[in-house]
Write a protein that holds these residues in place. Structure first.
Motif, PDB file in Angstrom:
ATOM      1  N   ARG A  15       0.933  -0.923  -0.154  1.00  0.00           N
ATOM      2  CA  ARG A  15       0.041   0.070   0.018  1.00  0.00           C
ATOM      3  C   ARG A  15       1.032   1.276  -0.026  1.00  0.00           C
ATOM      4  N   THR A  16       0.474   2.456  -0.634  1.00  0.00           N
ATOM      5  CA  THR A  16       1.278   3.486  -0.733  1.00  0.00           C
ATOM      6  C   THR A  16       0.510   4.570  -0.135  1.00  0.00           C
ATOM      7  N   PHE A  17       1.449   5.473   0.655  1.00  0.00           N
ATOM      8  CA  PHE A  17       0.974   6.550   1.042  1.00  0.00           C
ATOM      9  C   PHE A  17       1.888   7.832   0.720  1.00  0.00           C
ATOM     10  N   ARG A  18       1.500   8.746  -0.018  1.00  0.00           N
ATOM     11  CA  ARG A  18       2.260  10.011  -0.170  1.00  0.00           C
ATOM     12  C   ARG A  18       1.145  10.998  -0.226  1.00  0.00           C
ATOM     13  N   ARG A  69       9.854  12.113  -4.418  1.00  0.00           N
ATOM     14  CA  ARG A  69      10.604  11.139  -3.995  1.00  0.00           C
ATOM     15  C   ARG A  69      10.005  10.386  -2.671  1.00  0.00           C
ATOM     16  N   PRO A  70       9.596  11.454  -1.678  1.00  0.00           N
ATOM     17  CA  PRO A  70       8.945  10.633  -0.378  1.00  0.00           C
ATOM     18  C   PRO A  70       7.671   9.908  -0.726  1.00  0.00           C
ATOM     19  N   VAL A  71       7.694   8.872  -0.145  1.00  0.00           N
ATOM     20  CA  VAL A  71       6.653   7.608  -0.111  1.00  0.00           C
ATOM     21  C   VAL A  71       6.911   6.812   1.062  1.00  0.00           C
ATOM     22  N   VAL A  72       5.728   6.066   1.499  1.00  0.00           N
ATOM     23  CA  VAL A  72       5.705   5.062   2.545  1.00  0.00           C
ATOM     24  C   VAL A  72       5.001   4.003   1.858  1.00  0.00           C
ATOM     25  N   LEU A  73       5.631   2.842   1.833  1.00  0.00           N
ATOM     26  CA  LEU A  73       5.264   1.544   1.395  1.00  0.00           C
ATOM     27  C   LEU A  73       5.120   0.634   2.508  1.00  0.00           C
ATOM     28  N   ARG A  78       6.395  -5.588   6.503  1.00  0.00           N
ATOM     29  CA  ARG A  78       7.327  -4.510   6.743  1.00  0.00           C
ATOM     30  C   ARG A  78       6.877  -3.200   6.371  1.00  0.00           C
ATOM     31  N   ILE A  79       7.444  -2.098   6.665  1.00  0.00           N
ATOM     32  CA  ILE A  79       7.337  -0.842   6.214  1.00  0.00           C
ATOM     33  C   ILE A  79       8.506  -0.459   5.403  1.00  0.00           C
ATOM     34  N   ARG A  80       8.357   0.542   4.318  1.00  0.00           N
ATOM     35  CA  ARG A  80       9.434   1.123   3.407  1.00  0.00           C
ATOM     36  C   ARG A  80       9.444   2.599   3.611  1.00  0.00           C
ATOM     37  N   ILE A  81      10.126   3.434   4.237  1.00  0.00           N
ATOM     38  CA  ILE A  81      10.220   4.862   4.236  1.00  0.00           C
ATOM     39  C   ILE A  81      11.000   5.354   3.116  1.00  0.00           C
ATOM     40  N   ARG A  82      10.535   6.126   2.175  1.00  0.00           N
ATOM     41  CA  ARG A  82      11.531   6.740   1.313  1.00  0.00           C
ATOM     42  C   ARG A  82      11.604   8.292   1.590  1.00  0.00           C
ATOM     43  N   ARG A  86      17.386   9.380   2.403  1.00  0.00           N
ATOM     44  CA  ARG A  86      17.428   8.047   2.806  1.00  0.00           C
ATOM     45  C   ARG A  86      16.223   7.242   2.606  1.00  0.00           C
ATOM     46  N   THR A  87      16.283   5.916   2.662  1.00  0.00           N
ATOM     47  CA  THR A  87      15.616   4.808   2.345  1.00  0.00           C
ATOM     48  C   THR A  87      15.405   3.979   3.822  1.00  0.00           C
TER      49      THR A  87
END
Length: 212
Positions: A15-18, A69-73, A78-82, A86-87
């Motif tokens: 799921r994508t949050f931006r 660039r900023p996005v939260v997947l 898990r969670i990936r914070i871009r 930094r990622t």
């Protein structure tokens, strides 16, 4: 006798949050910078084209870093914070809490804090939601439910960033209760594809100004 085929590993859709405002602002800034810089490169004389190229090399990566660039997947594991530079990738089992104060923040089990740039907190929107709730309480002091009320808009009564943080916190809590089997360490990777061009462009600008 043939051995049984091992079951395929389950897939976890992200799921994508931006921030939509960040995306729109980034595209507009890139168009503006590209138009000004391109015009300077095409029509400029002397050192102007080189200064424009160095400026573009500095500005474009920074605009992309802070807007596009900023996005939260996230998925069940898990969670990936871009973030701009930094990622951060963390299994939910390594997440202690997700909070939204003046900014959205994730805390790991060892106390490290990471900001979620893709989930900006709007204090104005939060105050607006609070005013609406206060107004409803004043209109209905006995908490009676109107036959015309839409009880399905509970999420609409929560500010956008607060709702996103609530969903992320629920995922982390489910992982802590055994809802996710992913385990591992938090991985932080620097975005050199953004940092290096911006630094090269800044150095080129300094050199060109010093040589002039």
């Amino acid at each position: 006798m043939t051995s049984p085929t091992p079951p395929a590993e389950p897939t976890y859709a992200d799921r994508t949050f931006r921030s939509p405002a960040g995306l729109v602002g980034g595209v507009l800034l890139l168009l503006l910078v590209g138009w000004i810089g391109g015009d300077a490169v095409y029509r400029g004389s002397g050192r102007v084209p080189w200064l424009a190229l160095a400026g573009l090399l500095t500005a474009v990566p920074l605009i992309v870093a802070f807007t596009l660039r900023p996005v939260v997947l996230v998925n069940d594991r898990r969670i990936r914070i871009r973030n701009p530079f930094r990622t951060i990738t963390a299994p939910w089992t390594a997440v202690a809490d997700v909070r939204a104060g003046y900014s959205s923040e994730l805390f790991t089990q060892d106390g490290t804090k990471f900001q979620l740039w893709a989930v900006p907190v709007s204090l104005r929107q939060r105050k607006k939601v609070a005013r609406q709730q206060t107004q409803k309480a004043q209109d209905d002091p006995y908490r009676r439910t109107s036959v015309h009320a839409d009880v399905r808009d509970a999420k609409a009564r929560i500010a956008g960033a607060d709702q996103t943080v609530r969903e992320l916190r629920e995922l982390a809590e489910r992982a802590g209760d055994g809802g996710a089997d992913g385990a591992g360490a938090v991985v932080v990777r620097w975005a050199y594809e953004v940092i290096v061009p911006a630094v090269v462009g800044a150095v080129a600008l300094v050199v060109l100004f010093a040589a002039g």
